[in-house]
Structure formats: C-alpha cells, structure tokens
Design a protein around this motif. Structure first.
Motif: not given
Length: 291
Positions: A7-13, A134-141, A194-197
């Motif tokens: 979604g938009d920026d509000g959905a993913v930090a 997609a792969g980065f967001t999957a790791l965030r989830i 360590e982190s996802l950006t």
C-alpha cells in the motif's frame, strides 16, 4: 491463503533500525533456476480466466506470447526446489510467497501445496504488487511477530514468465523462471536481519556509496532493477564491495546473488530498486556474533 498488496507509505514504515527486539535469523538461501519448456496451451477455465485478466489490463490474450514463456508454475518450481533439499523439512509457523507475475496456473493453490509439504501447518500469505520489493516486504511481515520471539518461517521468492499479455518488467528485458527460498530459525551459519529500510531514492548510487564508505567491510548485493538504474550513472564497476545480481531474473535476482555470496561472518546489504515508484529497498544482515 491470505493475499497482501503493498500500500502507501503509511502501510509500511520507511525505516526501522530499532534493535530492542528479538531478531530474525536467516540461513543461507536456496536458489534454483529452471530451463525453459513450452507451456501447455491454454484451455477451458484457465483460458477464460486469462481472457478476463487480459481484458482487465486492456490487452488481448496472446497465445504466441504465452507459448514463449518458461512453462513452470509456482507448484512446479516449489516442488522441485523442496525435493532438492537434504533431510526433512523443518516445522514452520508462517510461509510467504513473494512475486511480481502471478501463477501461470490460476486454478492451482501453490500456497496450500507448499504449506502441506512442511510440518507445523504454517499460516500462508502471498505478497505482490510492488515488483522487486515483494521479497523485502515478505521479510518485513515475517519479522513483525519477532518483536517478542523469533518466528520460524520461510519466504519463497518466485519469478515465473508464462503470461498471455505483455508486462513491461517481464518482456522489456526477458527473465527466466527462478525461485529462492529464505528460511528463518536457529541453525548454524546464520545471519541476523538487522533492519529493513525502504523509501524514495532519486539517487540510489550516492546512497550506496555512502554505505560502502561508512563500512569498508560491508558487502552490497544489488538486484537487477537497481543495477539497471545505476548503469548509466556508475560508468562501470562500483568496486569490490558491490555484487550485481543476475540480469535475467527479477524478484529473485538479489536473493539468488545472496545465496552465491553468503558469508555468515560479514555484514551484508541486499538492495533493489522499483523504477515505477523510485523506491530503494534494503535488507541489512549482520553476523549473529555482532550483538
């Protein structure tokens, strides 16, 4: 199977570097590519589904274009990859499929098939709608519940190329059928997430060079779309700290390169770029012994 659309920026930090949480540990990815084979012609309900999809994109169904695809469904690739692993599959709590092009066999439920291969009855999600992100967001989830305790889960990143209408990312620079499995847990030779950006990056090359300058031992792995963006700007090689992913893979490009250059004793940055949204995705990995 639950489907999650970016979604938009509000959905993913945009940035999350807090270290006051249990971290997700990843084992070395398993990467596979699949030789092209002629797909079976579209018939019956499959054909009607793709005709409706083609119309929704303002396109006409193109049988010739479909026949030039790689010919592997999600289940084909997942099954072959899992069959190649040594030993029994570990129990999972969560499984995520990450891709840009949806399954060439719309009547198959790949998530259920893969979940049934694993012990533990994992909850299954599907992540699409953002190209290489997609792969980065999957790791965030997968990381999200780990604030209290690490979760045992997996992300399967998939590129499939059999489509009966044109897609810019697929057909402008051809890609191959490929899959990469990322698994979390407590095995040896792991790296911590360590982190996802992620965020708008009009000049990703400058950002990456700054990362390299701050940490001379950092290994930076760049996916296909990021390499394409940097090609006219970089005037050649960025240097020995930088590794380019395969040019004939899309979502899997950076993650397959991570499998090839895995080093549990080195800090690694995996990065790729969405040219439509001009967003830079970064996954920072560190040796388990660092903290």
């Amino acid at each position: 199977m639950k489907h999650l659309l970016a979604g938009d920026d509000g959905a993913v930090a945009a940035q999350d570097r807090r270290r006051d949480r249990a971290t997700l540990r990843l084992s070395r990815p398993i990467a596979r590519s699949f030789p092209s084979r002629r797909p079976e012609p579209l018939r019956d309900l499959d054909r009607r589904i793709f005709e409706d999809l083609s119309k929704s994109f303002g396109e006409l169904l193109d049988d010739e274009l479909y026949a030039r695809g790689g010919g592997h469904s999600f289940i084909d690739m997942a099954g072959e990859l899992l069959d190649s692993l040594d030993g029994p599959l570990p129990p999972l709590e969560r499984l995520l499929l990450a891709y840009h092009i949806f399954d060439s066999c719309p009547l198959e439920v790949a998530g259920c098939y893969i979940a049934n291969r694993y012990p533990g009855a994992p909850e299954v999600h599907s992540v699409s709608g953002q190209g290489v992100g997609a792969g980065f967001t999957a790791l965030r989830i997968l990381q999200a519940p780990s604030r209290a305790a690490p979760e045992k889960g997996a992300v399967l990143v998939i590129d499939q190329t059999t489509l009966p209408f044109r897609d810019r990312d697929l057909h402008s620079d051809p890609i191959i059928d490929a899959a990469v499995l990322l698994t979390s847990g407590d095995a040896d030779a792991m790296l911590e997430l360590e982190s996802l950006t992620e965020g708008i990056a009009l000049d990703p090359g400058t950002a990456l060079r700054a990362h390299a300058a701050q940490d001379p031992d950092l290994l930076i792995i760049m996916g296909r779309e990021l390499c394409k963006r940097l090609r006219p700007l970089s005037n050649g090689d960025f240097g020995t700290q930088f590794v380019a992913g395969a040019a004939d893979q899309l979502c899997t490009s950076a993650w397959a390169a991570l499998a090839d250059h895995w080093d549990p004793d080195r800090r690694i940055l995996v990065a790729d770029f969405d040219p439509c949204a001009e967003r830079l995705f970064e996954a920072w990995l560190r040796p388990v012994s660092c903290w």
